[in-house]
Design a protein around this motif. Structure first.
Motif, PDB file in Angstrom:
ATOM      1  N   ASP A 184       0.826  -1.205   0.000  1.00 52.38           N
ATOM      2  CA  ASP A 184       0.000   0.000   0.000  1.00 52.38           C
ATOM      3  C   ASP A 184       0.863   1.258   0.000  1.00 52.38           C
ATOM      4  OD1 ASP A 184      -2.597  -0.771  -0.373  1.00 52.38           O
ATOM      5  OD2 ASP A 184      -3.016  -1.049   1.760  1.00 52.38           O
TER       6      ASP A 184
ATOM      7  N   ARG B 125       1.547   1.652  -3.600  1.00 53.07           N
ATOM      8  CA  ARG B 125       0.335   2.107  -4.295  1.00 53.07           C
ATOM      9  C   ARG B 125       0.116   3.601  -4.062  1.00 53.07           C
ATOM     10  NH1 ARG B 125      -3.770  -1.825  -5.857  1.00 53.07           N
ATOM     11  NH2 ARG B 125      -5.319  -0.203  -5.467  1.00 53.07           N
ATOM     12  N   TRP B 126       0.347   4.051  -2.837  1.00 49.37           N
ATOM     13  CA  TRP B 126       0.169   5.471  -2.535  1.00 49.37           C
ATOM     14  C   TRP B 126       1.188   6.321  -3.287  1.00 49.37           C
ATOM     15  CZ3 TRP B 126       3.143   7.911   1.928  1.00 49.37           C
ATOM     16  CH2 TRP B 126       2.966   9.302   1.919  1.00 49.37           C
TER      17      TRP B 126
ATOM     18  N   ASP C 166      -2.517   6.671  -4.861  1.00 49.78           N
ATOM     19  CA  ASP C 166      -3.702   6.064  -4.268  1.00 49.78           C
ATOM     20  C   ASP C 166      -3.779   6.476  -2.793  1.00 49.78           C
ATOM     21  OD1 ASP C 166      -5.689   4.462  -3.228  1.00 49.78           O
ATOM     22  OD2 ASP C 166      -4.993   2.616  -4.181  1.00 49.78           O
TER      23      ASP C 166
ATOM     24  N   ALA D 174      -4.922   3.899  -0.248  1.00 54.35           N
ATOM     25  CA  ALA D 174      -3.864   2.993   0.193  1.00 54.35           C
ATOM     26  C   ALA D 174      -3.053   3.625   1.323  1.00 54.35           C
ATOM     27  CB  ALA D 174      -2.955   2.639  -0.983  1.00 54.35           C
TER      28      ALA D 174
ATOM     29  N   ARG E 195      -4.838   3.317   4.511  1.00 56.75           N
ATOM     30  CA  ARG E 195      -4.893   1.946   5.044  1.00 56.75           C
ATOM     31  C   ARG E 195      -3.633   1.550   5.810  1.00 56.75           C
ATOM     32  NH1 ARG E 195      -7.281   0.586  -0.135  1.00 56.75           N
ATOM     33  NH2 ARG E 195      -5.236  -0.094  -0.896  1.00 56.75           N
TER      34      ARG E 195
ATOM     35  N   ASP F  66      -2.936  -1.790   7.927  1.00 58.63           N
ATOM     36  CA  ASP F  66      -2.052  -2.782   7.320  1.00 58.63           C
ATOM     37  C   ASP F  66      -1.010  -3.277   8.311  1.00 58.63           C
ATOM     38  OD1 ASP F  66      -3.284  -2.490   4.838  1.00 58.63           O
ATOM     39  OD2 ASP F  66      -1.786  -1.067   4.088  1.00 58.63           O
TER      40      ASP F  66
END
Length: 317
Positions: free
Chosen positions: A282, A285-286, A291, A294, A297, A301
């Motif tokens: 994540d 992804r960020w 994102d 992400a 999260r 996580d």
């Protein structure tokens, strides 16, 4: 005493300095798409950068492959994981790139439990075997770590050129303005050493696992950084990683695994692996797909009482 001497020798060699990172040319690249909603199958290819040069660099590349739906057995975070298919067709579209650096006496293939899962999540992962610190190096030289950040940049420049090379299977599939660097142990120091003054803004994020900073690290364009470290690491003490975290600029996070050593949390099924996988994925992804969900999260996580502790700084930027 022997362990302390080994730690001291490692740190002296790793913080002694590093070669300068030469910025790549930032040309216009095609527009980018959002993070993929589903995992991909995974392909794998190999090539050598500068095969006739003084520092040939064998590279293993894991990448999203067709078809986009992997077998059911690969979907779980602690399952057997994706099974890469050699030279499989690359999935349609462009994907961010992660340059992954191994540690001393290691090889890219030994990190496949993590790198193949990143590839399934929508990233091209390019992992070089460094000429004098890999497991099969004939002239192993611990101090050569200081030269590896320049090797990492050499690989980035090669990938930028490769993306524009007609006929190459990866051509047109690399988001050449969206790179991250990641690595374990000496590879973590290598990763930090790529973030020096004047580095190209192509390098958007870094993940330092069981490592720390090299001389000149954490300068130039600010990039988010994630540090992962075992609280009882006997090779690179957690204090080394925390010192690097404190020196880093901009958004950063530190994922600690109390009581764990130098990397057992990178093995599927071991305590903390699922949290390390989710947090690193994540984070990528960020930082590489923009994102923000992400990013939001990340605390969940990383959360596993008694196994992980997450510290963050300015992640909302």
């Amino acid at each position: 005493m022997r362990v302390q001497r080994l730690v001291a020798a490692l740190l002296v060699a790793l913080v002694a300095g590093c070669g300068p990172a030469v910025a790549a040319t930032d040309d216009h690249v095609p527009s980018f798409r959002p993070a993929p909603p589903r995992p991909y199958a995974v392909g794998v290819r190999q090539f050598v950068v500068d095969p006739d040069g003084s520092r040939p660099l064998p590279v293993t590349v894991w990448y999203p492959a067709e078809p986009t739906t992997p077998p059911a057995a690969t979907s779980g975070a602690v399952s057997a994981g994706p099974v890469p298919r050699p030279d499989a067709p690359v999935a349609g579209g462009r994907f961010p790139v992660v340059v992954y650096s191994h540690g001393l006496h290691s090889l890219p293939a030994l990190h496949a439990p993590l790198t193949t899962r990143w590839a399934a999540a929508g990233f091209v992962v390019a992992a070089p075997a460094y000429p004098r610190t890999n497991l099969r190096a004939r002239d192993f030289t611990r101090a050569d770590v200081r030269n590896q950040p320049a090797d990492g940049w050499r690989l980035i420049r090669h990938l930028v050129r490769l993306d524009a090379r007609p006929g190459n299977p990866l051509a047109g599939h690399l988001a050449v303005d969206r790179f991250a660097a990641a690595g374990h142990s000496a590879g973590g120091f290598t990763t930090a050493g790529m973030f020096t003054s004047g580095h190209s803004p192509r390098l958007r994020a870094g993940i330092v696992i069981a490592g720390g900073g090299l001389a000149g690290s954490f300068a130039g364009p600010v990039a988010p950084l994630l540090f992962v470290h075992g609280g009882a690491d006997p090779i690179v003490p957690e204090s080394v990683g925390r010192a690097a975290y404190a020196r880093s600029l901009g958004p950063a996070a530190f994922l600690s695994l109390p009581g764990q050593g130098h990397g057992e949390y990178l093995t599927p099924g071991r305590p903390g692996f699922a949290q390390v996988l989710a947090t690193t994925t994540d984070f990528l992804r960020w930082t590489l797909y923009d994102d923000r969900r992400a990013r939001d999260r990340l605390p969940a996580d990383a959360f596993l009482p008694g196994v992980t502790i997450l510290t963050t700084r300015a992640l909302s930027r």
